[in-house]
Write an enzyme that holds these catalytic residues in place. Structure first.
Site, mmCIF file in Angstrom:
data_model
loop_
_atom_site.group_PDB
_atom_site.id
_atom_site.type_symbol
_atom_site.label_atom_id
_atom_site.label_comp_id
_atom_site.label_asym_id
_atom_site.label_seq_id
_atom_site.Cartn_x
_atom_site.Cartn_y
_atom_site.Cartn_z
ATOM 1 N N CYS A 1 41.088 55.608 38.304
ATOM 2 C CA CYS A 1 41.446 54.225 38.606
ATOM 3 C C CYS A 1 40.759 53.704 39.869
ATOM 4 O O CYS A 1 40.955 52.557 40.267
ATOM 5 C CB CYS A 1 42.952 54.101 38.700
ATOM 6 S SG CYS A 1 43.716 54.683 37.170
ATOM 7 N N LYS B 1 47.770 43.188 39.478
ATOM 8 C CA LYS B 1 48.177 43.990 38.311
ATOM 9 C C LYS B 1 49.497 43.494 37.728
ATOM 10 O O LYS B 1 49.800 43.769 36.561
ATOM 11 C CB LYS B 1 48.315 45.464 38.692
ATOM 12 C CG LYS B 1 46.988 46.162 38.977
ATOM 13 C CD LYS B 1 47.177 47.651 39.198
ATOM 14 C CE LYS B 1 45.860 48.358 39.515
ATOM 15 N NZ LYS B 1 45.461 48.202 40.950
ATOM 16 N N PHE C 1 43.630 58.954 39.848
ATOM 17 C CA PHE C 1 43.962 60.337 39.510
ATOM 18 C C PHE C 1 42.803 61.225 39.941
ATOM 19 O O PHE C 1 41.635 60.910 39.691
ATOM 20 C CB PHE C 1 44.144 60.502 37.997
ATOM 21 C CG PHE C 1 45.465 60.035 37.458
ATOM 22 C CD1 PHE C 1 46.476 59.581 38.291
ATOM 23 C CD2 PHE C 1 45.697 60.067 36.087
ATOM 24 C CE1 PHE C 1 47.690 59.162 37.771
ATOM 25 C CE2 PHE C 1 46.918 59.652 35.560
ATOM 26 C CZ PHE C 1 47.904 59.197 36.396
#
Lengths: 408, 80
Positions: free
Chosen positions: A163, A332, A396
């Site tokens: 990400c 987001k 991640f």
């Protein structure tokens, strides 16, 4: 600090809010959600049945035969890059193609192609597997298609840092220009993994919101009732250009890309460090790289994905690295989490916030977490005279990237 | 048994779907690569689709001999 200034001269995007930058930005400022129900048959059995799907299908922009040889992530990358390229005015500028590079990534790659072709393999055997499979699923495919389209010959680089990919691709673009490897870089990222396997995988991690009955309210960064991220898809592209090159051709300049910071956590393969130590170092590094101090950063487009742990760690980090003054937002809340493409799209939002003097809202922040001790542009867009803004992206694997944009 | 005309028009359908070739341009004397602009990967798709459509097997070592639409029609006519 580098003596080479890098500016942004073109923007492109295809997102859950719109098929281009203008429509996406308008929707953001209006506080619109791009999240909806997944109505595909396969979604019925999944614990998560909501996502932020593209507003405009690539098939409306890319010719059919060309499209069938591309993974969805490649098609979206091409749509965004072509818009950014046209926006930059570089097409007829006589740019030396050997000075044009691409830095474009994807968090996951051509997963939809991989899975669809695996279905064909299982059902019909190897001979029916498409000969276009490999160029469709390879993770450098989006970057390579852009390079091919624009005849970029100073290297086509493909980042992959989950990400943080989009932001890291922009940071690499900055390096390439500073190092003299290119005069212009098409930088950004793309992601297209709204498919049962990735959805099931993220859902098994308990990372996703299961607010299936209220899709528009599901992505709620920093809200007490947040329960995970909402998967989005899309692509964002930025044209980065050596400042003197842009000035010499009379280009319209959106903002300066003033600094970048990249760190890694060494903490856990997926869990964010709750103390945000790596994030703090990335933010400080970006600010120093930009020749600024924390006091100069007026706005942060935060990573804030609407997960219980991550959102609050970043708040600690921003407070430590920048201070208590910046106004935050998480776009987001409207777009969902575009995974690898998030950093590219959110850089665009931060740049336009500087240009227009307005911070897009964080919707759904109805009941803020009591640990949220920084100001957020909640519910409604907020006017603000911005000289500098930061975009944070964490991925991640423990990737942390901070970018600093300043008024041109 | 399909006629030569039926095989040609069947190939034209496949070429349109796979490679965007205008069906009006498809004729027996046309070369797949030089006239119809079918690249090697698309040719693989054409062959596999033709196998399905006409119930033939076209081995890989035969494909290199199929230079024109007419070559393919000949092969399909003789083997289906």
């Amino acid at each position: 600090m580098s003596t080479v200034d890098v500016v942004v001269t073109g923007l492109g995007a295809t997102t859950p809010l719109g098929g281009d930058v203008a429509s996406t930005w308008d929707a953001m400022l209006a506080g619109r959600s791009g999240v909806g129900h997944l109505t595909q048959e396969w979604a019925g059995s999944l614990p998560v049945r909501i996502a932020a799907q593209l507003a405009v299908e690539p098939s409306e922009v890319i010719e059919r035969v060309r499209l069938r040889r591309m993974d969805r992530s490649e098609a979206m990358a091409l749509v965004a890059a072509k818009e950014a390229w046209a926006d930059s005015g570089l097409a007829d500028s006589g740019l030396d193609q050997e000075r044009l590079a691409v830095s474009f990534g994807s968090g996951i790659g051509g997963a939809i192609t991989m899975l669809d072709q695996d279905d064909i393999l299982e059902q019909h055997g190897p001979r029916r597997v498409s000969p276009h499979t490999v160029p469709m699923l390879m993770p450098n495919g989006p970057a390579a298609y852009i390079g091919l389209e624009l005849q970029a010959k100073a290297g086509v680089r493909a980042m992959a840092s989950a990400c943080a990919t989009g932001a890291e691709a922009v940071a690499l673009g900055l390096d390439l220009i500073r190092l003299g490897r290119a005069d212009v870089v098409v930088a950004g990222s793309t992601e297209a993994v709204i498919h049962p396997l990735p959805v099931a995988g993220f859902a098994s991690m308990r990372a996703m919101s299961t607010r299936n009955d209220e899709p528009e309210r599901a992505s709620r960064p920093w809200d007490k009732n947040r329960d995970g991220f909402v998967l989005g898809e899309g692509a964002g592209a930025l044209i980065l250009e050596r400042a003197d090159h842009a000035i010499a051709r009379g280009a319209r300049i959106y903002a300066r890309l003033a600094g970048a910071g990249i760190t890694s956590d060494g903490y856990d393969i997926v869990q964010p460090d709750p103390e945000c130590r790596g994030g703090i170092r990335a933010m400080r590094m970006a600010i120093e790289d930009a020749g600024l101090t924390g006091a100069d950063i007026h706005h942060v487009n935060a990573h804030a994905t609407s997960t219980p742990v991550g959102d609050m760690g970043e708040i600690k980090g921003i407070r430590a690295a920048i201070g208590s003054h910046p106004i935050l937002t998480s776009t987001k809340s409207m777009t969902g989490h575009l995974l690898g493409a998030a950093g590219a799209l959110e850089s665009i939002a931060a740049i336009l916030a500087i240009r227009d003097g307005i911070i897009p809202p964080t919707i759904n922040l109805d009941d803020p977490d009591e640990r949220l001790d920084l100001e957020v542009a909640a519910h409604k867009a907020r006017s603000a005279d911005l000289q500098a803004a930061m975009n944070n992206s964490f991925g991640f694997g423990g990737h942390n990237v901070a970018l600093v944009f300043t008024r041109a | 048994m399909a006629t030569r005309t039926e095989i040609t028009s069947g190939l034209a359908e496949i070429l349109e779907e796979v490679a965007g070739v205008n069906p009006d341009d498809v004729a027996e004397e046309k070369s797949f690569t030089d006239d119809l602009d079918v690249d090697s990967l698309s040719m693989v798709e054409v062959v596999v689709a033709a196998e399905e459509k006409f119930g033939v097997k076209i081995p890989d070592n035969e494909v290199q001999n199929l230079k024109t639409v007419g070559d393919a029609v000949n092969y399909i006519e003789a083997n289906h």
